[in-house]
Motif scaffolding. Structure first.
Motif, PDB file in Angstrom:
ATOM      1  N   GLY A 135       0.820  -1.209   0.000  1.00 25.15           N
ATOM      2  CA  GLY A 135       0.000   0.000   0.000  1.00 25.15           C
ATOM      3  C   GLY A 135       0.850   1.253   0.000  1.00 25.15           C
ATOM      4  O   GLY A 135       0.561   2.211  -0.735  1.00 25.15           O
ATOM      5  N   PHE A 136       1.912   1.251   0.803  1.00 23.69           N
ATOM      6  CA  PHE A 136       2.816   2.399   0.819  1.00 23.69           C
ATOM      7  C   PHE A 136       3.513   2.550  -0.525  1.00 23.69           C
ATOM      8  O   PHE A 136       3.622   3.666  -1.059  1.00 23.69           O
ATOM      9  N   LYS A 137       3.987   1.443  -1.076  1.00 23.77           N
ATOM     10  CA  LYS A 137       4.675   1.481  -2.372  1.00 23.77           C
ATOM     11  C   LYS A 137       3.749   2.027  -3.456  1.00 23.77           C
ATOM     12  O   LYS A 137       4.139   2.902  -4.244  1.00 23.77           O
ATOM     13  N   ASN A 138       2.528   1.552  -3.498  1.00 19.41           N
ATOM     14  CA  ASN A 138       1.586   2.015  -4.525  1.00 19.41           C
ATOM     15  C   ASN A 138       1.226   3.482  -4.339  1.00 19.41           C
ATOM     16  O   ASN A 138       1.083   4.230  -5.312  1.00 19.41           O
ATOM     17  N   SER A 139       1.081   3.901  -3.089  1.00 23.83           N
ATOM     18  CA  SER A 139       0.745   5.296  -2.823  1.00 23.83           C
ATOM     19  C   SER A 139       1.849   6.226  -3.316  1.00 23.83           C
ATOM     20  O   SER A 139       1.578   7.238  -3.985  1.00 23.83           O
ATOM     21  N   GLN A 140       3.093   5.873  -2.991  1.00 26.36           N
ATOM     22  CA  GLN A 140       4.214   6.714  -3.414  1.00 26.36           C
ATOM     23  C   GLN A 140       4.416   6.668  -4.924  1.00 26.36           C
ATOM     24  O   GLN A 140       4.783   7.685  -5.538  1.00 26.36           O
ATOM     25  N   SER A 141       4.192   5.520  -5.528  1.00 25.99           N
ATOM     26  CA  SER A 141       4.320   5.411  -6.989  1.00 25.99           C
ATOM     27  C   SER A 141       3.276   6.275  -7.681  1.00 25.99           C
ATOM     28  O   SER A 141       3.590   6.976  -8.656  1.00 25.99           O
ATOM     29  N   TYR A 142       2.055   6.226  -7.184  1.00 24.30           N
ATOM     30  CA  TYR A 142       1.000   7.028  -7.798  1.00 24.30           C
ATOM     31  C   TYR A 142       1.272   8.522  -7.610  1.00 24.30           C
ATOM     32  O   TYR A 142       0.989   9.324  -8.506  1.00 24.30           O
ATOM     33  N   ARG A 146      14.895   1.944  -4.456  1.00 27.44           N
ATOM     34  CA  ARG A 146      14.949   0.522  -4.809  1.00 27.44           C
ATOM     35  C   ARG A 146      14.526  -0.377  -3.658  1.00 27.44           C
ATOM     36  O   ARG A 146      14.004  -1.478  -3.904  1.00 27.44           O
ATOM     37  N   GLN A 147      14.750   0.045  -2.408  1.00 29.38           N
ATOM     38  CA  GLN A 147      14.394  -0.823  -1.293  1.00 29.38           C
ATOM     39  C   GLN A 147      12.893  -1.065  -1.243  1.00 29.38           C
ATOM     40  O   GLN A 147      12.446  -2.165  -0.902  1.00 29.38           O
ATOM     41  N   TYR A 148      12.100  -0.051  -1.607  1.00 22.85           N
ATOM     42  CA  TYR A 148      10.652  -0.233  -1.612  1.00 22.85           C
ATOM     43  C   TYR A 148      10.212  -1.038  -2.826  1.00 22.85           C
ATOM     44  O   TYR A 148       9.338  -1.905  -2.734  1.00 22.85           O
ATOM     45  N   SER A 149      10.791  -0.761  -3.968  1.00 19.42           N
ATOM     46  CA  SER A 149      10.406  -1.461  -5.179  1.00 19.42           C
ATOM     47  C   SER A 149      10.817  -2.929  -5.135  1.00 19.42           C
ATOM     48  O   SER A 149      10.009  -3.827  -5.376  1.00 19.42           O
ATOM     49  N   TYR A 150      12.083  -3.188  -4.781  1.00 19.75           N
ATOM     50  CA  TYR A 150      12.619  -4.546  -4.829  1.00 19.75           C
ATOM     51  C   TYR A 150      12.022  -5.418  -3.728  1.00 19.75           C
ATOM     52  O   TYR A 150      11.498  -6.504  -3.993  1.00 19.75           O
ATOM     53  N   PHE A 151      12.097  -4.943  -2.484  1.00 21.76           N
ATOM     54  CA  PHE A 151      11.641  -5.783  -1.385  1.00 21.76           C
ATOM     55  C   PHE A 151      10.124  -5.921  -1.361  1.00 21.76           C
ATOM     56  O   PHE A 151       9.599  -6.924  -0.862  1.00 21.76           O
ATOM     57  N   GLY A 152       9.406  -4.945  -1.887  1.00 21.96           N
ATOM     58  CA  GLY A 152       7.959  -5.107  -1.998  1.00 21.96           C
ATOM     59  C   GLY A 152       7.610  -6.308  -2.863  1.00 21.96           C
ATOM     60  O   GLY A 152       6.720  -7.112  -2.535  1.00 21.96           O
ATOM     61  N   THR A 153       8.311  -6.445  -3.974  1.00 24.27           N
ATOM     62  CA  THR A 153       8.087  -7.598  -4.859  1.00 24.27           C
ATOM     63  C   THR A 153       8.494  -8.899  -4.181  1.00 24.27           C
ATOM     64  O   THR A 153       7.772  -9.911  -4.263  1.00 24.27           O
ATOM     65  N   ILE A 154       9.654  -8.889  -3.502  1.00 21.15           N
ATOM     66  CA  ILE A 154      10.124 -10.101  -2.809  1.00 21.15           C
ATOM     67  C   ILE A 154       9.128 -10.538  -1.743  1.00 21.15           C
ATOM     68  O   ILE A 154       8.754 -11.716  -1.652  1.00 21.15           O
ATOM     69  N   VAL A 188       1.034  -3.097 -10.211  1.00 17.42           N
ATOM     70  CA  VAL A 188       0.445  -1.771 -10.413  1.00 17.42           C
ATOM     71  C   VAL A 188       1.374  -0.696  -9.870  1.00 17.42           C
ATOM     72  O   VAL A 188       1.616   0.340 -10.509  1.00 17.42           O
ATOM     73  N   GLY A 189       1.922  -0.928  -8.679  1.00 17.03           N
ATOM     74  CA  GLY A 189       2.854   0.032  -8.111  1.00 17.03           C
ATOM     75  C   GLY A 189       4.121   0.161  -8.941  1.00 17.03           C
ATOM     76  O   GLY A 189       4.610   1.266  -9.188  1.00 17.03           O
ATOM     77  N   SER A 190       4.649  -0.976  -9.389  1.00 20.15           N
ATOM     78  CA  SER A 190       5.876  -0.948 -10.184  1.00 20.15           C
ATOM     79  C   SER A 190       5.675  -0.231 -11.512  1.00 20.15           C
ATOM     80  O   SER A 190       6.583   0.417 -12.020  1.00 20.15           O
ATOM     81  N   GLY A 191       4.458  -0.326 -12.071  1.00 15.39           N
ATOM     82  CA  GLY A 191       4.183   0.298 -13.359  1.00 15.39           C
ATOM     83  C   GLY A 191       4.035   1.803 -13.298  1.00 15.39           C
ATOM     84  O   GLY A 191       4.001   2.460 -14.341  1.00 15.39           O
ATOM     85  N   SER A 192       3.943   2.371 -12.087  1.00 14.40           N
ATOM     86  CA  SER A 192       3.774   3.817 -11.942  1.00 14.40           C
ATOM     87  C   SER A 192       5.001   4.506 -11.363  1.00 14.40           C
ATOM     88  O   SER A 192       4.977   5.714 -11.129  1.00 14.40           O
ATOM     89  N   GLU A 193       6.067   3.743 -11.120  1.00 17.34           N
ATOM     90  CA  GLU A 193       7.239   4.307 -10.454  1.00 17.34           C
ATOM     91  C   GLU A 193       7.901   5.423 -11.261  1.00 17.34           C
ATOM     92  O   GLU A 193       8.288   6.448 -10.719  1.00 17.34           O
TER      93      GLU A 193
END
Length: 319
Positions: free
Chosen positions: A48-55, A209-217, A270-275
């Protein structure tokens, strides 16, 4: 965004886990559902945090280009109303501005070292939107001599605004504008630099990267463990059922696991696609369409005909 391969994988993985547990007797592979629930909640907060910041990054980029639209219209209006020189001077100032927005668009879409690569399965659609070079997109708006003077420049958009300022100096010397007019027009050039700088800040600052990478992991760890947690959750129902009723319950349990897995992984995608909103992907800011809108408006102010056609979505993608 294609997720059908993930659905096939989740279906195969969940079916395999259920087969080992109920038909091969591997009862030791089951996990308690309660700890898995805690993991799911933690992953949900993280995604949720990752998607919010990406958007937020995408929406800021879209607001910047909305400001570019407004400043473009203001620039054309002030040029037409303040410049007392020839019509050629007015047209040159407005056309050079069109060159600037298109040069900025192409520069922002240059791939960066940290930008995400498009999926191979969608490559054929990307080819339809292959971006032209900066020289190609500015060619319809400025002279050949000016294009040649920009060939060696690393940031063409920056130098186009500089040329606007130099043009205003010539108009001062010829009496085409007065000092107050120059002040107003220079303020707009300053705002254009501000908008360009804001775009470049987003472009050149990667999503952490820590939010993008570890969110996926974390999301994948959860979905891979999820079928093991559902084994105990449905254990009593399976024991009490036989025949078609048991098969139906198995299908329901497998479907639930696949659905939950798909939701979590799709949230991550969805979050990764808006980064990075300027990489030329399908969900990015539609700068080509915005530039065409500006071009139509400004040429209409110049009473030119015929006007360019508005860009429409192709395969539900507005580029």
């Amino acid at each position: 965004m294609s997720t059908w391969k993930n659905l096939v994988f989740f279906l195969a993985w969940t079916s395999f886990v259920f087969f080992l547990y109920y038909y091969q007797g591997w009862t030791f592979i089951s996990l308690a559902f309660e700890p898995l629930t805690v993991i799911g909640i933690a992953v949900s907060f993280y995604l949720g945090f990752k998607n919010s910041q990406s958007y937020d990054r995408f929406w800021e980029a879209r607001k910047i280009w909305g400001s570019v639209v407004n400043y473009s219209r203001t620039w054309a209006t002030q040029v037409l109303s303040l410049v007392k020189g020839s019509e050629a001077d007015k047209k040159e100032l407005i056309y050079r501005h069109l060159a600037w927005i298109n040069a900025l668009r192409v520069q922002l879409r240059q791939p960066s070292t940290f930008s995400m690569k498009a999926r191979k399965s969608l490559k054929h659609i990307i080819e339809e939107y292959k971006e032209d070079s900066v020289a190609d997109v500015i060619k319809p708006f400025i002279s050949e001599d000016e294009i040649k003077s920009l060939e060696t420049r690393r940031n063409v958009a920056t130098h186009l605004i500089k040329k606007q300022a130099m043009h205003l100096e010539k108009l001062i010397d010829s009496g085409g504008i007065n000092e107050f007019d120059k002040l107003l027009l220079h303020h707009l050039l300053e705002e254009m630099y501000n908008q360009q700088g804001a775009c470049e800040r987003i472009k050149n600052t990667p999503f952490p990267r820590q939010y993008s990478y570890f969110g996926t992991i974390f999301a994948w760890i959860f979905v891979l463990l999820l079928p093991f947690g559902l084994l105990n959750a449905f254990n009593e129902e399976f024991i009490s059922l036989t025949g078609s009723a048991r098969i139906g319950m198995e299908l329901a349990a497998i479907s639930l696991s696949v659905l939950l897995s798909w939701i979590f992984i799709t949230m991550d995608k969805v979050g990764s696609g808006s980064e990075d909103p300027f990489e030329g992907r399908f969900n990015d800011v539609p700068m080509t369409a915005i530039c065409r809108t500006i071009e139509i408006d400004l040429k209409d102010m110049l009473d030119e005909e015929p006007l360019p056609e508005k860009i429409t979505p192709v395969k539900n993608i507005l580029y």
